[in-house]
Design a protein around this motif. Structure first.
Motif, PDB file in Angstrom:
ATOM      1  N   THR A   1       0.863  -1.182   0.000  1.00 33.27           N
ATOM      2  CA  THR A   1       0.000   0.000   0.000  1.00 33.27           C
ATOM      3  C   THR A   1       0.902   1.236   0.000  1.00 33.27           C
ATOM      4  N   PRO A   2       0.670   2.178  -0.921  1.00 32.21           N
ATOM      5  CA  PRO A   2       1.556   3.345  -0.978  1.00 32.21           C
ATOM      6  C   PRO A   2       1.300   4.331   0.161  1.00 32.21           C
ATOM      7  N   VAL A   3       2.293   5.144   0.450  1.00 27.10           N
ATOM      8  CA  VAL A   3       2.135   6.293   1.327  1.00 27.10           C
ATOM      9  C   VAL A   3       1.493   7.378   0.478  1.00 27.10           C
ATOM     10  N   MET A   4       0.499   8.072   1.029  1.00 25.26           N
ATOM     11  CA  MET A   4      -0.158   9.155   0.289  1.00 25.26           C
ATOM     12  C   MET A   4       0.415  10.489   0.761  1.00 25.26           C
ATOM     13  N   LEU A   5       0.776  11.348  -0.208  1.00 23.69           N
ATOM     14  CA  LEU A   5       1.403  12.636   0.075  1.00 23.69           C
ATOM     15  C   LEU A   5       0.590  13.771  -0.521  1.00 23.69           C
ATOM     16  N   PHE A   6       0.734  14.963   0.058  1.00 20.80           N
ATOM     17  CA  PHE A   6       0.176  16.177  -0.532  1.00 20.80           C
ATOM     18  C   PHE A   6       1.126  17.318  -0.209  1.00 20.80           C
ATOM     19  N   GLY A   7       0.934  18.443  -0.863  1.00 26.99           N
ATOM     20  CA  GLY A   7       1.743  19.616  -0.547  1.00 26.99           C
ATOM     21  C   GLY A   7       2.201  20.331  -1.788  1.00 26.99           C
ATOM     22  N   GLU A   8       2.815  21.480  -1.546  1.00 26.45           N
ATOM     23  CA  GLU A   8       3.334  22.277  -2.648  1.00 26.45           C
ATOM     24  C   GLU A   8       4.837  22.485  -2.480  1.00 26.45           C
TER      25      GLU A   8
ATOM     26  N   PRO B   1      -5.523   5.059   0.089  1.00 31.70           N
ATOM     27  CA  PRO B   1      -5.066   4.104  -0.929  1.00 31.70           C
ATOM     28  C   PRO B   1      -5.705   2.742  -0.678  1.00 31.70           C
ATOM     29  N   ALA B   2      -5.991   2.046  -1.728  1.00 31.75           N
ATOM     30  CA  ALA B   2      -6.568   0.708  -1.596  1.00 31.75           C
ATOM     31  C   ALA B   2      -5.518  -0.245  -1.038  1.00 31.75           C
ATOM     32  N   GLU B   3      -5.930  -1.073  -0.066  1.00 34.04           N
ATOM     33  CA  GLU B   3      -5.027  -2.094   0.462  1.00 34.04           C
ATOM     34  C   GLU B   3      -4.547  -2.970  -0.690  1.00 34.04           C
ATOM     35  N   SER B   4      -3.299  -3.338  -0.669  1.00 37.07           N
ATOM     36  CA  SER B   4      -2.695  -4.200  -1.698  1.00 37.07           C
ATOM     37  C   SER B   4      -2.827  -3.605  -3.094  1.00 37.07           C
ATOM     38  N   SER B   5      -2.759  -2.272  -3.189  1.00 43.55           N
ATOM     39  CA  SER B   5      -2.925  -1.637  -4.498  1.00 43.55           C
ATOM     40  C   SER B   5      -1.631  -1.578  -5.304  1.00 43.55           C
ATOM     41  N   ILE B   6      -0.502  -1.876  -4.671  1.00 42.27           N
ATOM     42  CA  ILE B   6       0.775  -1.926  -5.380  1.00 42.27           C
ATOM     43  C   ILE B   6       1.552  -3.154  -4.923  1.00 42.27           C
ATOM     44  N   ARG B   7       2.608  -3.468  -5.643  1.00 42.88           N
ATOM     45  CA  ARG B   7       3.573  -4.480  -5.197  1.00 42.88           C
ATOM     46  C   ARG B   7       4.956  -3.875  -5.412  1.00 42.88           C
ATOM     47  N   PHE B   8       5.369  -3.089  -4.439  1.00 45.10           N
ATOM     48  CA  PHE B   8       6.652  -2.401  -4.505  1.00 45.10           C
ATOM     49  C   PHE B   8       7.678  -3.216  -3.741  1.00 45.10           C
ATOM     50  N   ARG B   9       8.718  -3.653  -4.457  1.00 39.49           N
ATOM     51  CA  ARG B   9       9.759  -4.461  -3.807  1.00 39.49           C
ATOM     52  C   ARG B   9      10.589  -3.554  -2.904  1.00 39.49           C
ATOM     53  N   ILE B  10      10.627  -3.889  -1.610  1.00 37.94           N
ATOM     54  CA  ILE B  10      11.362  -3.124  -0.621  1.00 37.94           C
ATOM     55  C   ILE B  10      12.846  -3.085  -1.001  1.00 37.94           C
TER      56      ILE B  10
ATOM     57  N   VAL C   1      10.385   4.192   0.102  1.00 34.55           N
ATOM     58  CA  VAL C   1       8.981   3.832   0.246  1.00 34.55           C
ATOM     59  C   VAL C   1       8.242   4.243  -1.021  1.00 34.55           C
ATOM     60  N   ALA C   2       7.284   3.427  -1.440  1.00 36.12           N
ATOM     61  CA  ALA C   2       6.446   3.782  -2.590  1.00 36.12           C
ATOM     62  C   ALA C   2       5.399   4.783  -2.124  1.00 36.12           C
ATOM     63  N   ALA C   3       5.189   5.839  -2.907  1.00 34.88           N
ATOM     64  CA  ALA C   3       4.256   6.892  -2.520  1.00 34.88           C
ATOM     65  C   ALA C   3       3.461   7.363  -3.717  1.00 34.88           C
ATOM     66  N   ALA C   4       2.314   7.949  -3.441  1.00 31.89           N
ATOM     67  CA  ALA C   4       1.465   8.552  -4.457  1.00 31.89           C
ATOM     68  C   ALA C   4       1.061   9.932  -3.952  1.00 31.89           C
ATOM     69  N   VAL C   5       0.816  10.853  -4.874  1.00 34.11           N
ATOM     70  CA  VAL C   5       0.465  12.227  -4.518  1.00 34.11           C
ATOM     71  C   VAL C   5      -1.029  12.449  -4.734  1.00 34.11           C
ATOM     72  N   VAL C   6      -1.661  13.069  -3.732  1.00 36.53           N
ATOM     73  CA  VAL C   6      -3.070  13.457  -3.814  1.00 36.53           C
ATOM     74  C   VAL C   6      -3.083  14.974  -3.872  1.00 36.53           C
ATOM     75  N   SER C   7      -3.729  15.548  -4.880  1.00 30.42           N
ATOM     76  CA  SER C   7      -3.667  17.002  -5.033  1.00 30.42           C
ATOM     77  C   SER C   7      -4.499  17.742  -3.995  1.00 30.42           C
ATOM     78  N   ARG C   8      -5.698  17.258  -3.688  1.00 31.80           N
ATOM     79  CA  ARG C   8      -6.552  17.947  -2.722  1.00 31.80           C
ATOM     80  C   ARG C   8      -7.222  16.940  -1.796  1.00 31.80           C
ATOM     81  N   PRO C   9      -6.496  16.483  -0.814  1.00 34.41           N
ATOM     82  CA  PRO C   9      -7.109  15.511   0.089  1.00 34.41           C
ATOM     83  C   PRO C   9      -8.136  16.179   1.003  1.00 34.41           C
TER      84      PRO C   9
END
Length: 198
Positions: free
Chosen positions: A27-34, A187-196, A56-64
């Motif tokens: 599951t990715p870390v969700m980020l926001f900010g400018e 983020p959806a559980e198990s939405s990615i498979r990022f190799r540590i 860590v695998a991460a995804a950006v949310v523009s307006r959480p």
């Protein structure tokens, strides 16, 4: 990446153990900010990655959006709810910080206390990380309260934390208690498979 919440050490340790065994972050870390990235969801995942010294695998949310982080207490040791009621000054009525059980709802007399201070008081009084306490977060008040009819031991109703408070905590390093915020979308559980370590 700037955190705005503290983590629960036992949860970080469980993630570290799981990642060492599987080698996969699911599951990715969700980020926001400018100017700088602030963690919206995934403080424990970020802490586990830092402890392992990996990316860590991460995804950006523009307006959480931030919903309240009502606690549904699925299980608690005998006397836990009563200890909570003694630890926090409660009164009958309606308020943003309240403990609901099958026998009724007691509300905290906020006396002008802001949402951040209410969450700190809750964390200090509740022993949510104690043995035998199982809980989850629900953003919808009605759904949280419905859990009592489904067998939950209690529901702790809380105010929502404002975005300004999140940004101030992240920038100052004076972190909010664990799981004080409930950012959406999650983020959806198990939405990615990022190799540590990759």
């Amino acid at each position: 990446m700037l955190a705005h919440e503290q983590t629960i050490p036992s949860r970080v340790d469980r993630l570290v153990a799981a990642w060492r065994e599987s080698g996969i972050q699911q599951t990715p870390v969700m980020l926001f900010g400018e100017a700088r990235w602030i963690v919206a969801d995934g403080h424990h995942r970020l802490a586990a990655a830092r402890k392992l010294g990996v990316r860590v695998a991460a995804a950006v949310v523009s307006r959480p959006a931030i919903l309240p982080a009502h606690r549904v207490i699925h299980r608690a040791p005998a006397g836990w709810v009563e200890r909570m009621r003694r630890a926090i000054p409660l009164k009958k009525g309606h308020g943003p910080l309240a403990i609901a059980t099958a026998s009724g709802t007691d509300c905290f007399d906020c006396g002008g206390m802001g949402a951040v201070d209410q969450m700190r008081l809750l964390w200090e009084a509740s022993d949510l990380d104690g043995p035998g306490v199982e809980w989850s977060i629900e953003g919808d008040r009605a759904k949280a309260l419905a859990a009592i009819g489904l067998g939950a031991a209690a529901v702790i109703l809380v105010p929502a934390i404002a975005m300004e408070d999140v940004v101030a905590a992240a920038e100052s390093g004076v972190l909010l208690p664990p799981r004080s915020t409930n950012f959406q979308p999650k983020p959806a559980e198990s939405s990615i498979r990022f190799r540590i370590g990759s």
